[in-house]
Design a protein around this motif. Structure first.
Motif, short mmCIF file in Angstrom:
data_model
loop_
_atom_site.label_atom_id
_atom_site.label_comp_id
_atom_site.label_asym_id
_atom_site.label_seq_id
_atom_site.Cartn_x
_atom_site.Cartn_y
_atom_site.Cartn_z
N HIS A 1 -7.66 7.94 -11.82
CA HIS A 1 -7.98 6.54 -11.45
C HIS A 1 -8.28 6.55 -10.23
O HIS A 1 -8.44 5.74 -9.41
CB HIS A 1 -6.38 6.40 -11.27
CG HIS A 1 -5.68 6.02 -12.63
ND1 HIS A 1 -5.17 7.08 -13.53
CD2 HIS A 1 -5.61 4.93 -13.30
CE1 HIS A 1 -4.55 6.62 -14.56
NE2 HIS A 1 -4.76 5.26 -14.60
N GLY A 2 -9.34 7.63 -9.82
CA GLY A 2 -10.05 7.52 -8.54
C GLY A 2 -9.24 7.45 -7.07
O GLY A 2 -9.81 6.75 -6.21
N ILE A 3 -8.05 7.91 -7.35
CA ILE A 3 -7.29 7.97 -6.15
C ILE A 3 -7.62 8.99 -5.26
O ILE A 3 -7.40 10.13 -5.55
CB ILE A 3 -5.80 7.77 -6.32
CG1 ILE A 3 -5.56 6.56 -7.13
CG2 ILE A 3 -4.83 7.69 -4.96
CD1 ILE A 3 -4.29 6.53 -7.83
N PRO A 4 -7.88 9.02 -3.92
CA PRO A 4 -8.03 10.21 -3.03
C PRO A 4 -6.70 11.15 -2.87
O PRO A 4 -5.59 10.71 -2.87
CB PRO A 4 -8.19 9.56 -1.60
CG PRO A 4 -8.68 7.97 -1.99
CD PRO A 4 -7.94 7.61 -3.01
N THR A 5 -6.97 12.26 -3.20
CA THR A 5 -6.05 13.27 -3.42
C THR A 5 -6.14 14.48 -2.49
O THR A 5 -7.42 15.17 -2.14
CB THR A 5 -6.06 13.76 -5.00
OG1 THR A 5 -6.29 12.88 -5.82
CG2 THR A 5 -4.79 14.87 -5.24
N ILE A 6 -4.96 14.75 -1.95
CA ILE A 6 -4.94 15.82 -0.80
C ILE A 6 -3.80 16.91 -1.34
O ILE A 6 -2.69 16.55 -1.67
CB ILE A 6 -4.43 15.25 0.50
CG1 ILE A 6 -5.14 13.90 1.07
CG2 ILE A 6 -4.37 16.25 1.48
CD1 ILE A 6 -4.67 13.31 2.38
N LEU B 1 -3.41 16.49 7.49
CA LEU B 1 -3.04 15.47 6.55
C LEU B 1 -2.21 14.43 7.24
O LEU B 1 -2.57 13.17 6.77
CB LEU B 1 -1.66 16.22 5.76
CG LEU B 1 -0.89 15.09 4.80
CD1 LEU B 1 -1.75 14.57 3.81
CD2 LEU B 1 0.37 16.10 4.41
N PHE B 2 -1.89 14.31 8.25
CA PHE B 2 -1.24 13.48 9.29
C PHE B 2 -2.33 12.41 9.76
O PHE B 2 -2.21 11.16 9.35
CB PHE B 2 -0.52 13.76 10.44
CG PHE B 2 0.02 12.73 11.40
CD1 PHE B 2 1.20 12.09 10.94
CD2 PHE B 2 -0.90 12.50 12.55
CE1 PHE B 2 1.70 10.96 11.76
CE2 PHE B 2 -0.30 11.21 13.19
CZ PHE B 2 0.87 10.66 12.95
N ALA B 3 -3.34 13.05 10.08
CA ALA B 3 -4.74 11.99 10.25
C ALA B 3 -5.18 11.38 9.27
O ALA B 3 -5.15 10.10 9.39
CB ALA B 3 -5.81 13.03 10.92
N ARG B 4 -5.32 11.90 7.97
CA ARG B 4 -5.63 11.12 6.76
C ARG B 4 -4.72 10.10 6.26
O ARG B 4 -5.01 9.19 5.95
CB ARG B 4 -5.82 12.12 5.48
CG ARG B 4 -6.81 12.80 5.87
CD ARG B 4 -7.28 13.89 4.93
NE ARG B 4 -7.92 13.27 3.53
CZ ARG B 4 -8.21 13.76 2.55
NH1 ARG B 4 -8.21 15.33 2.62
NH2 ARG B 4 -8.65 13.22 1.53
N ARG C 1 0.86 -1.18 -0.09
CA ARG C 1 0.15 -0.06 0.00
C ARG C 1 0.88 1.26 -0.02
O ARG C 1 1.74 1.29 0.92
CB ARG C 1 -0.87 -0.05 1.27
CG ARG C 1 -1.75 -1.09 1.13
CD ARG C 1 -2.66 -0.93 2.60
NE ARG C 1 -3.38 0.09 2.94
CZ ARG C 1 -4.48 0.39 2.52
NH1 ARG C 1 -5.13 -0.48 1.35
NH2 ARG C 1 -5.18 1.65 2.73
N VAL C 2 0.69 2.17 -1.05
CA VAL C 2 1.41 3.39 -1.39
C VAL C 2 0.89 4.44 -1.20
O VAL C 2 -0.10 4.64 -1.55
CB VAL C 2 2.27 3.06 -2.60
CG1 VAL C 2 3.26 4.30 -2.73
CG2 VAL C 2 3.05 1.71 -2.69
N VAL C 3 1.43 5.46 -0.31
CA VAL C 3 0.67 6.78 -0.66
C VAL C 3 2.11 7.48 -1.14
O VAL C 3 3.44 7.23 -1.22
CB VAL C 3 0.79 7.70 0.88
CG1 VAL C 3 0.77 8.98 0.95
CG2 VAL C 3 -0.38 7.10 1.71
N MET C 4 1.66 8.32 -2.26
CA MET C 4 2.74 9.20 -3.10
C MET C 4 2.70 10.59 -2.73
O MET C 4 1.39 11.34 -3.02
CB MET C 4 2.37 8.91 -4.70
CG MET C 4 3.61 9.16 -5.45
SD MET C 4 3.98 10.44 -5.95
CE MET C 4 2.91 11.34 -6.83
N VAL D 1 -0.63 12.94 -2.47
CA VAL D 1 -0.48 14.31 -1.79
C VAL D 1 0.46 14.99 -2.91
O VAL D 1 1.64 14.71 -3.26
CB VAL D 1 0.27 14.24 -0.55
CG1 VAL D 1 0.22 15.51 0.23
CG2 VAL D 1 -0.33 13.30 0.36
N THR D 2 -0.46 16.29 -3.38
CA THR D 2 0.48 17.12 -4.17
C THR D 2 0.40 18.60 -3.67
O THR D 2 -0.49 18.89 -2.81
CB THR D 2 -0.06 16.80 -5.64
OG1 THR D 2 0.96 17.47 -6.51
CG2 THR D 2 -1.40 17.15 -5.64
#
Length: 314
Positions: free
Chosen positions: A54-59, A68-71, A2-5, A30-31
């Motif tokens: 691609h339907g990826i949640p984006t912050i 952000l830390f909580a998410r 599982r990757v967060v980018m 995250v961008t």
């Protein structure tokens, strides 16, 4: 895994695409918001648009905060992958995943940590540039190297050429490094900090031509500031003059740095180097220039007579 980018501009876009093409599961992106900074409008493929396709949640953030830390905690990543994230990532975030954070940087670390590494490396005459994937720690771009790939800098390469060469390394370096980590490898190559160099962001002052530099250095500066980057510039008769292309002169020219001296081939030679008075220096032969009103033309057409000076200030 599982990757967060975390990523921005084309570098982040290529990294996200590599992850999407891999077997890993991108759970959050995250961008940064779009910027009007001259260098951030270049190579500005949108990470947010690709993630949303691609339907990826984006912050979208300028810098990490408590929300952000909580998410990220809720996303429960196995690893964070970062490329061209422009602000500090605190330890509570980069240590959150069980595998930590993999940062992808477009230089051959430990040299050229920080910003605009390709431009600085070209100006400095480095024989190679490349991409490094390393584990993030408390120092910027200083963690253990997981994987690194290099490409040769050819004699006529511009910063744009080097961008295209190195951006193609992002996918294999990123996925190759993740494969090593997923395989259970945890010990990687320590950086030799005695070889480390750190560079700041490019700004207007960094593209101003100083005629005290040797001609070879100035020629690389012109190539480093190739389109679409802002062109290196000087002043002629109080007006800004951009140098679009130039070569080191064949002959040696003595005198005062900045002197408009001689037509040579398809260029006009400007005396260069702090010790130009010795007559041992090559000059910089300007071949194409751009005027303050945006006209681009051969230097031999712009300079209608020899004599006078190019200066660093208006």
């Amino acid at each position: 895994m599982r990757v967060v980018m975390f990523g921005y501009q084309t570098w982040g876009h290529r990294t996200l695409q590599a992850l999407l093409d891999s077997e890993h599961d991108v759970v959050t992106v995250v961008t940064h918001p779009k910027s009007e900074h001259a260098y951030e409008k270049i190579w500005s493929d949108s990470v947010a648009d690709l993630a949303e396709e691609h339907g990826i949640p984006t912050i979208i953030r300028n810098r990490p905060d408590d929300e952000l830390f909580a998410r990220l905690e809720d996303a429960a990543p196995d690893i964070i992958v970062a490329n061209n994230w422009r602000t500090w990532i605190p330890p509570r975030i980069y240590t959150l995943p069980r595998h930590g954070t993999l940062n992808v940087h477009d230089s051959l670390l430990p040299k050229y940590a920080g910003f605009s590494p390709l431009i600085w490396a070209l100006i400095n005459g480095e024989p190679e540039v490349g991409v490094t994937a390393h584990m993030m720690d408390e120092q910027l771009d200083a963690g253990d190297i997981v994987l690194q790939r290099a490409v040769t800098v050819e004699a006529a390469d511009t910063a744009t050429d080097l961008f295209h060469k190195t951006v193609d390394l992002i996918a294999p370096v990123t996925t190759g490094a993740l494969d090593l980590i997923a395989s259970g490898q945890a010990e990687f190559t320590k950086q030799d900090r005695s070889q480390a160099t750190f560079f700041h962001k490019r700004a207007e002052e960094d593209i101003r031509i100083d005629w005290n530099w040797p001609a070879a250095d100035l020629e690389r500066l012109v190539r480093a500031q190739s389109a679409p980057y802002p062109a290196a510039f000087t002043f002629h008769r109080g007006k800004r003059l951009e140098v679009v292309s130039a070569v080191v002169s064949e002959g040696r020219y003595g005198g005062t740095p900045g002197r408009i001296f001689y037509r040579e081939g398809e260029g006009v030679v400007i005396v260069a180097g702090a010790d130009a008075r010795t007559g041992r220096n090559h000059g910089l032969a300007l071949t194409r220039v751009r005027t303050a009103d945006g006209r681009e033309l051969p230097a031999t057409e712009y300079f209608t007579s020899m004599g006078g000076y190019l200066t660093s200030r208006a």
